[in-house]
Design an enzyme around this catalytic site. Structure first.
Site, PDB file in Angstrom:
ATOM      1  N   ASP A   8      -0.391   9.543  -0.636  1.00 11.00           N
ATOM      2  CA  ASP A   8       0.995   9.159  -0.895  1.00 11.00           C
ATOM      3  C   ASP A   8       1.623   9.780  -2.155  1.00 11.00           C
ATOM      4  O   ASP A   8       1.329   9.362  -3.281  1.00 11.00           O
ATOM      5  CB  ASP A   8       1.092   7.627  -0.978  1.00 11.00           C
ATOM      6  CG  ASP A   8       0.427   6.940   0.218  1.00 11.00           C
ATOM      7  OD1 ASP A   8      -0.564   7.487   0.742  1.00 11.00           O
ATOM      8  OD2 ASP A   8       0.889   5.860   0.609  1.00 11.00           O
ATOM      9  N   GLU A  39       5.460   9.557   2.193  1.00 13.48           N
ATOM     10  CA  GLU A  39       6.297   8.385   2.459  1.00 13.48           C
ATOM     11  C   GLU A  39       6.897   7.725   1.217  1.00 13.48           C
ATOM     12  O   GLU A  39       7.776   6.880   1.339  1.00 13.48           O
ATOM     13  CB  GLU A  39       5.520   7.393   3.332  1.00 13.48           C
ATOM     14  CG  GLU A  39       4.774   6.338   2.593  1.00 13.48           C
ATOM     15  CD  GLU A  39       5.243   4.965   3.058  1.00 13.48           C
ATOM     16  OE1 GLU A  39       6.155   4.874   3.875  1.00 13.48           O
ATOM     17  OE2 GLU A  39       4.701   3.985   2.559  1.00 13.48           O
ATOM     18  N   ASN A  40       6.415   8.109   0.037  1.00 13.38           N
ATOM     19  CA  ASN A  40       6.997   7.570  -1.199  1.00 13.38           C
ATOM     20  C   ASN A  40       7.627   8.664  -2.051  1.00 13.38           C
ATOM     21  O   ASN A  40       7.870   8.468  -3.237  1.00 13.38           O
ATOM     22  CB  ASN A  40       5.932   6.854  -2.030  1.00 13.38           C
ATOM     23  CG  ASN A  40       5.245   5.731  -1.292  1.00 13.38           C
ATOM     24  OD1 ASN A  40       4.084   5.848  -0.929  1.00 13.38           O
ATOM     25  ND2 ASN A  40       5.955   4.661  -1.031  1.00 13.38           N
ATOM     26  N   HIS A  68       7.686   3.022   4.925  1.00  9.70           N
ATOM     27  CA  HIS A  68       9.031   3.298   4.398  1.00  9.70           C
ATOM     28  C   HIS A  68       9.729   4.422   5.162  1.00  9.70           C
ATOM     29  O   HIS A  68      10.660   5.035   4.654  1.00  9.70           O
ATOM     30  CB  HIS A  68       8.956   3.671   2.912  1.00  9.70           C
ATOM     31  CG  HIS A  68       8.535   2.530   2.033  1.00  9.70           C
ATOM     32  ND1 HIS A  68       9.130   1.289   2.100  1.00  9.70           N
ATOM     33  CD2 HIS A  68       7.597   2.437   1.063  1.00  9.70           C
ATOM     34  CE1 HIS A  68       8.555   0.487   1.217  1.00  9.70           C
ATOM     35  NE2 HIS A  68       7.616   1.157   0.581  1.00  9.70           N
ATOM     36  N   HIS A 151      -1.994   4.391   7.984  1.00  8.83           N
ATOM     37  CA  HIS A 151      -1.264   3.854   6.834  1.00  8.83           C
ATOM     38  C   HIS A 151      -1.277   2.330   6.927  1.00  8.83           C
ATOM     39  O   HIS A 151      -0.544   1.738   7.726  1.00  8.83           O
ATOM     40  CB  HIS A 151       0.166   4.405   6.878  1.00  8.83           C
ATOM     41  CG  HIS A 151       0.907   4.246   5.601  1.00  8.83           C
ATOM     42  ND1 HIS A 151       0.734   5.092   4.535  1.00  8.83           N
ATOM     43  CD2 HIS A 151       1.831   3.338   5.201  1.00  8.83           C
ATOM     44  CE1 HIS A 151       1.531   4.723   3.541  1.00  8.83           C
ATOM     45  NE2 HIS A 151       2.199   3.658   3.915  1.00  8.83           N
ATOM     46  N   HIS A 178      -2.407   3.063  -2.425  1.00  4.26           N
ATOM     47  CA  HIS A 178      -2.294   3.879  -3.640  1.00  4.26           C
ATOM     48  C   HIS A 178      -3.501   3.758  -4.560  1.00  4.26           C
ATOM     49  O   HIS A 178      -3.471   4.225  -5.698  1.00  4.26           O
ATOM     50  CB  HIS A 178      -1.002   3.576  -4.431  1.00  4.26           C
ATOM     51  CG  HIS A 178       0.241   3.847  -3.661  1.00  4.26           C
ATOM     52  ND1 HIS A 178       1.510   3.681  -4.191  1.00  4.26           N
ATOM     53  CD2 HIS A 178       0.432   4.267  -2.392  1.00  4.26           C
ATOM     54  CE1 HIS A 178       2.419   3.995  -3.281  1.00  4.26           C
ATOM     55  NE2 HIS A 178       1.788   4.344  -2.177  1.00  4.26           N
TER      56      HIS A 178
HETATM   57 FE   LIG Z   1       3.224   2.648   2.340  1.00  2.00          FE
END
Ligand SMILES: [Fe+2]
Length: 262
Positions: A8, A39-40, A68, A151, A178
């Site tokens: 991520d 995605e972040n 997200h 995920h 994370h």
């Molecule tokens: Fe996520």
């Protein structure tokens, strides 16, 4: 064949680390194919078309997403036409985009990548086990080497999916928490797995968010506008070695690279 998965990418700090370090890292590690979870990337939540293109230009062969996925409106039309930026399979059935990408590795060998969301603590319309078999079969028809980005929040669900797919895919890489786990292993059937590959972003934080803001929201229960942190940047992920003929993994090791190097 060596596959690099970068976990991520969080905010501008993570993005810059990818742009500045990934090209060199690909050379140093002898990487034939690279998957990046983006995605972040857009300020901690979601991905924009411009940032997706930057990740691809920096050396990602395929970019995956997560919970997200719809945080940025403009990503919908982009996903509808993109062959290399994919979204989880188990979102609403009318959603734009694809959950499977097939792209050539450095030597031309096709590599398939699939993206899937966990159901524990995440709001998904369909559980992962409802869609995973068909998705993997479709991927296997296109490539021997198949990488799954799962995920998900819960370690149990991630380990269960990795075991369920053992022998059918090359690697099941967990993302979303994370926090990199120390359980990278090749399972008995030849599928490499790690419960979570970590975060490419600012680790002097609460999973990417400025510490003071995250703690204040938890202590007070009041709305606090989050900002992305900037310190302690690392690129994290996993490096998988596999036989391109059979798709079986022979090794997996976690990747943790400080940026800038200290
Ligand atoms: Fe996520």
């Amino acid at each position: 064949m060596r596959l690099l998965f970068l976990a991520d990418v969080f905010g501008s700090a993570g993005r810059r680390a990818v742009e500045e370090r990934l090209p060199g890292l690909r050379d140093e590690l002898g990487v034939d194919f690279c998957v990046v979870n983006g995605e972040n990337a857009a300020d901690g939540r979601g991905l924009t078309p411009k940032l997706a293109d930057k990740l691809l230009a920096a050396g990602a062969d395929v970019v995956t997403l997560g919970n997200h996925v719809w945080a940025r409106d403009e990503i919908g039309p982009y996903l509808a036409q993109s062959e290399r930026v994919i979204r989880p399979a188990n979102v609403a059935s009318g959603s734009p985009g694809r959950a499977l990408a097939v792209a050539p590795a450095a030597d031309g060998t096709p590599v398939a990548v699939v993206n899937l969301l966990g159901s524990l603590f995440l709001d998904v319309p369909v559980g992962p086990f409802e869609v995973i078999d068909e998705l993997v079969e479709e991927a296997r028809r296109a490539a021997n080497v198949v990488v799954v980005d799962f995920h998900a929040e819960a370690t149990t669900e991630k380990i269960a999916v990795a075991r369920w797919l053992d022998g059918r895919v090359t690697a099941v890489i967990g993302t979303h928490t994370h926090v990199q786990t120390s359980d990278a292993r090749v399972q008995p059937g030849g599928t490499a797995a790690i419960t979570d590959a970590g975060m490419t972003g600012p680790h002097d934080s609460v999973i990417g968010v400025e510490t003071e803001l995250a703690v204040r929201r938890m202590r007070t229960g009041m709305p606090v506008r989050f900002e992305t942190a900037s310190g302690g940047v690392r690129l994290e992920g996993a490096l998988v070695t596999c036989d391109p003929g059979t798709g079986r993994a022979t090794a997996i090791e976690p990747v943790r690279v400080a940026w800038p190097a200290t």
